[in-house]
Design a protein around this motif. Structure first.
Motif, short mmCIF file in Angstrom:
data_model
loop_
_atom_site.label_atom_id
_atom_site.label_comp_id
_atom_site.label_asym_id
_atom_site.label_seq_id
_atom_site.Cartn_x
_atom_site.Cartn_y
_atom_site.Cartn_z
N LYS A 1 0.70 -1.27 0.01
CA LYS A 1 -0.26 0.05 -0.02
C LYS A 1 0.81 1.18 0.01
O LYS A 1 2.01 1.22 0.55
CB LYS A 1 -0.96 0.16 1.16
CG LYS A 1 -2.07 -1.08 1.39
CD LYS A 1 -3.16 -0.38 0.57
CE LYS A 1 -4.21 -1.68 0.57
NZ LYS A 1 -5.46 -0.82 0.00
N THR A 2 0.62 2.29 -0.78
CA THR A 2 1.29 3.53 -0.79
C THR A 2 1.01 4.43 0.53
O THR A 2 1.86 5.00 1.09
CB THR A 2 1.13 4.42 -2.02
OG1 THR A 2 -0.46 4.39 -2.16
CG2 THR A 2 1.57 3.62 -3.27
N ASN A 3 -0.07 4.04 1.26
CA ASN A 3 -0.50 5.02 2.33
C ASN A 3 -0.30 4.14 3.63
O ASN A 3 -0.76 3.28 3.70
CB ASN A 3 -2.05 5.33 2.14
CG ASN A 3 -2.11 6.40 3.45
OD1 ASN A 3 -1.52 6.32 4.69
ND2 ASN A 3 -3.19 7.06 3.34
N ILE A 4 0.61 4.51 4.17
CA ILE A 4 1.34 3.69 5.49
C ILE A 4 -0.07 3.17 6.28
O ILE A 4 -0.01 2.16 6.86
CB ILE A 4 2.27 4.37 6.31
CG1 ILE A 4 3.44 4.96 5.61
CG2 ILE A 4 2.85 3.22 7.35
CD1 ILE A 4 4.38 5.84 6.23
N LEU A 5 -0.58 4.21 6.42
CA LEU A 5 -1.88 4.29 7.46
C LEU A 5 -2.95 2.93 7.21
O LEU A 5 -3.50 2.50 7.84
CB LEU A 5 -2.45 5.59 7.56
CG LEU A 5 -1.74 6.60 8.11
CD1 LEU A 5 -2.38 7.99 8.10
CD2 LEU A 5 -1.42 6.33 9.61
N ASP A 6 -2.82 2.72 5.74
CA ASP A 6 -3.65 1.63 5.25
C ASP A 6 -2.85 0.17 5.72
O ASP A 6 -3.90 -0.92 5.46
CB ASP A 6 -4.20 1.80 3.90
CG ASP A 6 -4.94 2.92 3.46
OD1 ASP A 6 -5.93 3.14 4.54
OD2 ASP A 6 -4.89 3.51 2.57
N LEU A 7 -2.07 0.31 6.12
CA LEU A 7 -1.14 -0.93 6.22
C LEU A 7 -1.32 -1.22 7.66
O LEU A 7 -0.87 -2.72 8.07
CB LEU A 7 0.37 -0.87 5.99
CG LEU A 7 0.84 -0.95 4.72
CD1 LEU A 7 2.41 -0.50 4.59
CD2 LEU A 7 0.65 -2.30 4.08
N LEU A 8 -1.55 -0.50 8.63
CA LEU A 8 -1.27 -0.62 10.01
C LEU A 8 -2.86 -0.94 10.68
O LEU A 8 -3.69 -0.43 10.20
CB LEU A 8 -0.74 0.49 10.54
CG LEU A 8 0.75 0.80 10.22
CD1 LEU A 8 1.22 2.04 10.61
CD2 LEU A 8 1.69 -0.26 10.29
N THR A 9 -2.62 -1.57 11.89
CA THR A 9 -3.83 -1.96 12.76
C THR A 9 -3.46 -1.67 14.10
O THR A 9 -2.48 -1.91 14.48
CB THR A 9 -4.37 -3.30 12.33
OG1 THR A 9 -5.64 -3.47 13.10
CG2 THR A 9 -3.42 -4.49 12.83
N LYS B 1 0.50 -2.57 14.63
CA LYS B 1 1.35 -3.66 14.07
C LYS B 1 0.63 -3.30 12.51
O LYS B 1 -0.26 -3.13 12.20
CB LYS B 1 0.61 -5.11 14.50
CG LYS B 1 1.33 -5.49 15.77
CD LYS B 1 0.68 -6.96 16.01
CE LYS B 1 0.87 -7.91 14.90
NZ LYS B 1 0.41 -9.22 15.43
N VAL B 2 1.41 -4.22 11.88
CA VAL B 2 1.08 -4.34 10.31
C VAL B 2 0.01 -5.49 10.06
O VAL B 2 -0.27 -6.19 11.06
CB VAL B 2 2.28 -5.09 9.56
CG1 VAL B 2 1.60 -5.60 8.18
CG2 VAL B 2 3.55 -3.94 9.27
#
Lengths: 309, 309
Positions: A100-108, A116-117
């Protein structure tokens, strides 16, 4: 009369933190020489050309730096240390494998408020991160950023001169898409060009070719690879041969805008190799840069062994 | 003769996935109307102007879209839903609070092979991520991407027309840095311009001003805010007033390239407010966009209440 490369470099300002960057480059080269590693300078991405001195507008080109970023990964894989001279917002090695280019969409956020990823991306990112951290820990990759044409050319010279002590162990892989034209400072308007003035006429001067001093003066013993990108197929090979003839360097990689991700020509004074991905390669996700680097590493080893005889 | 906006839109191609994007925009607007939310269209970042039809080179401008990305955050904070029409590689809301641009530098591998955010960044990212996820879950932000001038103008029209049903509840906040000049398709060379042709002469035509049909035809009831960026202080206010007079919209935000992050002028037909950060504000990390949005929200509420009388 066209500007000479000497005048161009004398008349343009050095980029921000030039001395600091130059020092880092020299230290990186020295470190690799002590470890007896081959070093490649990979240049990547497009250069900007300001149209106003308080710059609002500039000329740019399509390059996002895929060729440079991918090639860097394959050079590292083949054991080379890399100076990655890149456009500031260009594509970076390894980062492209992050889904994903937007880091925020990768994290939870976990129940215990850890960040975490997301599980669906974890395996992929774990792999990339391991390689990335290895490269970092072993100090095999130095990233140097530029934006404008003049920043690029000043830093290209600094890198080249720093590589001189490496002799034929050094490779220059000039994949950056460098502007052919610019507006000299004394012909540039100071303020933003007004649209109320009607249609805009621009006159751009030729940028002196830096390949000339690079090959002859800055790194005369190095293995130099330049690129030729065209959109017109009929001009491609002849323009590559002209370049070799004119600058007397080792290799031109010739490619067409539309097919550049699946075929290229490796052109030397004596040979022209067509390197391309097969349908099966494409299906398997193989990248043309892997083939290019394999081919170049072979040429480079030969170059070193011939010179050592 | 200069092209009209109608001809320009008729003669340029629609961007990729135009129908899909238009549908998404309409659905987003309808959703907000059902929830009785104010909606703002924030445009952000610069547009590119191709110089060749198989594009190698283009004109661009300095904008990375900070104004648009920051303003989007503050509009969301004030309860507005936002359509964020942004340059593809522009700055994104929330993402700017992430301390490293390279995701890989943010992450660490735990002993149990989990991939986690490094402890030193965790608190910061947790905060941003919570806000980001809330906005996503409540469907308050729609991001639509463009790259070229013509993509931008086609999408601007689609967004504007979609906002028509929102009447005076809609705000258009046109912060994108739109090119004033372009090369019409029929005057564009097909292939890459050759440097062997000597100095380059370019002649660019004026882009028709889309603010005119936007205000008069596409969203006649909306609250429209345009921007004026100059480098010459002496032209600033007079150019803002000229624009208001010409297009008859509500507000021009006038700003100078060099001071745009700490002061701007909110110009209406009757008033000129100087909005600026104090030294204490700057020290505390306050952002000018917060003040701009506060000021605009007040103007917008007034606009709605006057119209409702």
């Amino acid at each position: 009369m066209a500007t000479t490369w000497k005048d161009f470099l004398d008349q343009t300002e050095k980029p921000d933190k030039f001395d600091e960057k130059s020092k880092e480059i020299i230290e990186f080269v020295n470190f690799q020489l002590r470890s007896k590693r081959h070093i490649v300078l990979v240049t990547s991405g497009g250069t900007t050309v300001p149209l106003e001195s308080k710059t609002v507008r500039f000329l740019d080109n399509f390059s996002v730096g895929s060729r440079g970023a991918l090639s860097t990964e394959y050079f590292l894989k083949r054991g080379y240390a890399v100076i990655f001279l890149t456009r500031n917002r260009g594509l970076r090695p390894f980062l492209r494998h992050v889904p994903k280019t937007n880091i925020l969409d990768l994290l939870t956020i976990t129940d215990s408020k850890d960040v975490k990823v997301k599980p669906e991306y974890e395996q992929k990112i774990l792999q990339v991160l391991q390689t990335y951290q290895e490269i970092k820990n072993e100090n095999l990759l130095l990233t140097v950023e530029f934006q404008t044409l003049s920043d690029y050319l000043q830093l290209l010279k600094a890198c080249s001169v720093a590589l001189q002590p490496a002799g034929n162990q050094a490779v220059l892989y000039l994949a950056a898409a460098v502007s052919d034209f610019y507006i000299p400072k004394d012909l540039m308007p100071e303020h933003k060009i007004q649209s109320s003035g009607g249609p805009l006429k621009l006159s751009l001067q030729l940028v002196p070719k830096m390949l000339e001093p690079l090959v002859k003066e800055w790194v005369p013993d190095a293995f130099v690879v330049s690129f030729k990108l065209e959109t017109d197929k009929d001009l491609l090979i002849s323009k590559a041969l002209q370049a070799i003839d004119k600058y007397q360097h080792q290799i031109v990689i010739a490619n067409l805008l539309e097919t550049r991700k699946k075929e290229i020509f490796v052109v030397t004074k004596e040979t022209q190799d067509h390197v391309s991905l097969s349908d099966a390669d494409i299906k398997n996700g193989k990248e043309i840069e892997e083939l290019i680097i394999d081919c170049l590493v072979e040429h480079h080893h030969q170059f070193c062994s011939v010179e050592n005889v």
